[in-house]
Design a protein around this motif. Sequence first.
Motif, mmCIF file in Angstrom:
data_model
loop_
_atom_site.group_PDB
_atom_site.id
_atom_site.type_symbol
_atom_site.label_atom_id
_atom_site.label_comp_id
_atom_site.label_asym_id
_atom_site.label_seq_id
_atom_site.Cartn_x
_atom_site.Cartn_y
_atom_site.Cartn_z
ATOM 1 N N GLY A 262 30.648 13.762 -11.297
ATOM 2 C CA GLY A 262 30.255 15.158 -11.435
ATOM 3 C C GLY A 262 28.844 15.395 -10.945
ATOM 4 O O GLY A 262 28.574 16.339 -10.181
ATOM 5 N N PHE A 263 27.926 14.526 -11.361
ATOM 6 C CA PHE A 263 26.528 14.674 -10.950
ATOM 7 C C PHE A 263 26.365 14.432 -9.450
ATOM 8 O O PHE A 263 25.737 15.228 -8.744
ATOM 9 N N SER A 264 26.912 13.308 -8.969
ATOM 10 C CA SER A 264 26.686 12.942 -7.575
ATOM 11 C C SER A 264 27.319 13.954 -6.617
ATOM 12 O O SER A 264 26.685 14.352 -5.622
ATOM 13 N N THR A 265 28.530 14.410 -6.901
ATOM 14 C CA THR A 265 29.181 15.375 -6.016
ATOM 15 C C THR A 265 28.415 16.697 -5.984
ATOM 16 O O THR A 265 28.184 17.277 -4.918
ATOM 17 N N THR A 266 27.998 17.160 -7.155
ATOM 18 C CA THR A 266 27.240 18.414 -7.221
ATOM 19 C C THR A 266 25.888 18.281 -6.529
ATOM 20 O O THR A 266 25.484 19.129 -5.721
ATOM 21 N N PHE A 267 25.195 17.189 -6.820
ATOM 22 C CA PHE A 267 23.855 17.006 -6.268
ATOM 23 C C PHE A 267 23.915 16.790 -4.763
ATOM 24 O O PHE A 267 23.086 17.332 -4.010
ATOM 25 N N TYR A 268 24.878 15.985 -4.310
ATOM 26 C CA TYR A 268 25.048 15.799 -2.865
ATOM 27 C C TYR A 268 25.267 17.135 -2.165
ATOM 28 O O TYR A 268 24.664 17.416 -1.119
ATOM 29 N N SER A 269 26.140 17.951 -2.721
ATOM 30 C CA SER A 269 26.494 19.224 -2.082
ATOM 31 C C SER A 269 25.288 20.157 -2.007
ATOM 32 O O SER A 269 24.973 20.712 -0.945
ATOM 33 N N VAL A 270 24.612 20.330 -3.130
ATOM 34 C CA VAL A 270 23.450 21.228 -3.168
ATOM 35 C C VAL A 270 22.334 20.704 -2.271
ATOM 36 O O VAL A 270 21.746 21.445 -1.474
ATOM 37 N N PHE A 271 22.049 19.421 -2.375
ATOM 38 C CA PHE A 271 20.964 18.824 -1.594
ATOM 39 C C PHE A 271 21.241 18.958 -0.098
ATOM 40 O O PHE A 271 20.365 19.385 0.674
ATOM 41 N N GLY A 272 22.440 18.579 0.316
ATOM 42 C CA GLY A 272 22.766 18.642 1.737
ATOM 43 C C GLY A 272 22.645 20.044 2.296
ATOM 44 O O GLY A 272 22.062 20.258 3.368
ATOM 45 N N VAL A 273 23.178 21.033 1.580
ATOM 46 C CA VAL A 273 23.154 22.416 2.068
ATOM 47 C C VAL A 273 21.729 22.956 2.128
ATOM 48 O O VAL A 273 21.313 23.532 3.145
ATOM 49 N N VAL A 274 20.960 22.777 1.060
ATOM 50 C CA VAL A 274 19.613 23.344 1.006
ATOM 51 C C VAL A 274 18.731 22.771 2.116
ATOM 52 O O VAL A 274 18.056 23.513 2.851
ATOM 53 N N VAL A 275 18.715 21.461 2.249
ATOM 54 C CA VAL A 275 17.847 20.849 3.261
ATOM 55 C C VAL A 275 18.301 21.224 4.668
ATOM 56 O O VAL A 275 17.481 21.554 5.539
ATOM 57 N N TYR A 276 19.602 21.210 4.913
ATOM 58 C CA TYR A 276 20.110 21.552 6.238
ATOM 59 C C TYR A 276 19.816 23.013 6.595
ATOM 60 O O TYR A 276 19.430 23.326 7.732
ATOM 61 N N VAL A 277 19.964 23.907 5.626
ATOM 62 C CA VAL A 277 19.721 25.331 5.893
ATOM 63 C C VAL A 277 18.260 25.575 6.278
ATOM 64 O O VAL A 277 17.972 26.407 7.158
ATOM 65 N N TYR A 278 17.324 24.877 5.664
ATOM 66 C CA TYR A 278 15.905 25.102 5.958
ATOM 67 C C TYR A 278 15.386 24.292 7.137
ATOM 68 O O TYR A 278 14.431 24.706 7.809
ATOM 69 N N ILE A 279 15.989 23.129 7.414
ATOM 70 C CA ILE A 279 15.503 22.296 8.524
ATOM 71 C C ILE A 279 16.351 22.483 9.774
ATOM 72 O O ILE A 279 15.856 22.458 10.892
ATOM 73 N N GLY A 280 17.651 22.678 9.579
ATOM 74 C CA GLY A 280 18.526 22.909 10.721
ATOM 75 C C GLY A 280 19.042 21.639 11.366
ATOM 76 O O GLY A 280 18.972 20.545 10.796
ATOM 77 N N SER A 281 19.532 21.769 12.574
ATOM 78 C CA SER A 281 20.219 20.678 13.263
ATOM 79 C C SER A 281 19.309 19.515 13.630
ATOM 80 O O SER A 281 19.781 18.445 13.983
ATOM 81 N N THR A 282 18.001 19.709 13.562
ATOM 82 C CA THR A 282 17.063 18.635 13.925
ATOM 83 C C THR A 282 16.673 17.786 12.713
ATOM 84 O O THR A 282 15.789 16.935 12.832
ATOM 85 N N VAL A 283 17.312 17.995 11.563
ATOM 86 C CA VAL A 283 16.940 17.248 10.369
ATOM 87 C C VAL A 283 17.091 15.752 10.613
ATOM 88 O O VAL A 283 18.058 15.284 11.211
ATOM 89 N N ALA A 284 16.105 14.989 10.170
ATOM 90 C CA ALA A 284 16.067 13.555 10.420
ATOM 91 C C ALA A 284 16.850 12.804 9.340
ATOM 92 O O ALA A 284 17.280 13.363 8.333
ATOM 93 N N SER A 285 17.039 11.528 9.567
ATOM 94 C CA SER A 285 17.659 10.652 8.578
ATOM 95 C C SER A 285 16.742 9.441 8.375
ATOM 96 O O SER A 285 16.521 8.673 9.312
#
Length: 450
Positions: A262-285
């Motif tokens: 429950g925690f990991s799925t929720t946190f993964y989803s929120v984290f991925g969307v928020v960071v991607y929306v603000y950084i965009g396609s150039t987000v690093a890994s």
Amino acid sequence: MAATTDAHSRPHPNSKEAQAAFQEVGQGKDDVFGEEGGHEIRYKTLSWQLVSALMIAEIVSNGMLTLPNAMAAVGIVPSLVLTVFLGIFALYTAKLLIDFKINHPDVHNMGDAGFILFGPVGREVLSAGTIIFAIFGTGSELLAGQQALSTLSNNGLCATVLLVIFSIATFLVSLPRTLQNLSWLGLFSAVMITICGILVMVGAGANPVPDRVVAATVPTSFVQAFLAITGPVFAYAGLFFILISEMRRPQDAMKAAVVLQGFSTTFYSVFGVVVYVYIGSTVASPATFSLPPVWAKTTFAIGMVNFLIAGALYSHTAAKLIYIRLFRHTRHVHSHTVGGWFTWTFLCFVATAIAFILASAVPIFSDLTGVTASLFAAWYTYGIAGMFWIHDTFYLTGGAEALKRRWLGTTLATFTILGGAFICVAGTYVSIKLIADAYREGLVGKPFTC
């Protein structure tokens, strides 16, 4: 007279012996650690709350920081659908693994489970796979720790030196003999990686990339699409059996699994969307490299605590499997013997040392981690769970007739096995292709470089 054993010398599913065994399972008979009253070292001390913290610390680690980059490869919608689906799927397979452990209290690790399913060969293959996966997990955390130290020191020291420093710290943290002695560190680690993720999201929101590209879906190749799901897939490959074996009440393990997924799925989803929306396609890994220096240093400093403890947990797991295999039901398990402590310390050192050598000497270590995850973690998290269900349904509840009667469970178990096989084959293909492409394009570095 009807046979009372099968080809593997196990009670026939319709025999009185099998029915008696079914009544006894889950009640501590032949438990891997037995009765621990009065022993100097006691293992079965973990609550389900602490187990969930340990699993979060081990699973929601540096892999979380790669998710925005994976989302950029396929878009928000496919990434979210896959993350949620695989989270639910992993919760289902966790239930199958936990039920198998309850039915077979003597199972301590995947090797023991492999012996029940496939005999001596299964024990060796699944034991080796667990050890290899744990060592590569340690190596991944060591590299994350080295990246954190390099960022914090402005690359002031050679990367190999920083890797040595972090490896020594990881070895020392892995030394406690029981998971109880690591559990509070695990709780602290889970808190720190959560704070790290929150700060990365805040940092991305405070420093959005101008003219960034954000897409709901992104046309891509099979290789790139599959890479985008390996984060959530392989992050779920928890080493459940070893953790459950040290619980006071293994029957509560499902509560820990629910909290974890429950925690990991929720946190993964929120984290991925928020960071991607603000950084965009150039987000690093990892995503921290897309933040300004002050934010990158702050988040790495906090996340480094998790990298250290998660690496120690992986190293501890590899050592624990071998140690229990060597000394099961001997005084070295429950007593402070010189031989026991020497062997334990040596095993922890060797596990960490091999991880260090692989991480520093193998330029394609990250891609090899993908190979090991495909070969072993895909099965451990998904495919083999279906085999557990089919085995116990057949041998403990009435043979082929029970499989027919419980057709829905049989169908789901079969699809689980097929899903694990697909992830294994496809993941291995993708990882090997990446390695070949890296060599062809001259992107492979040199070992032990600064």
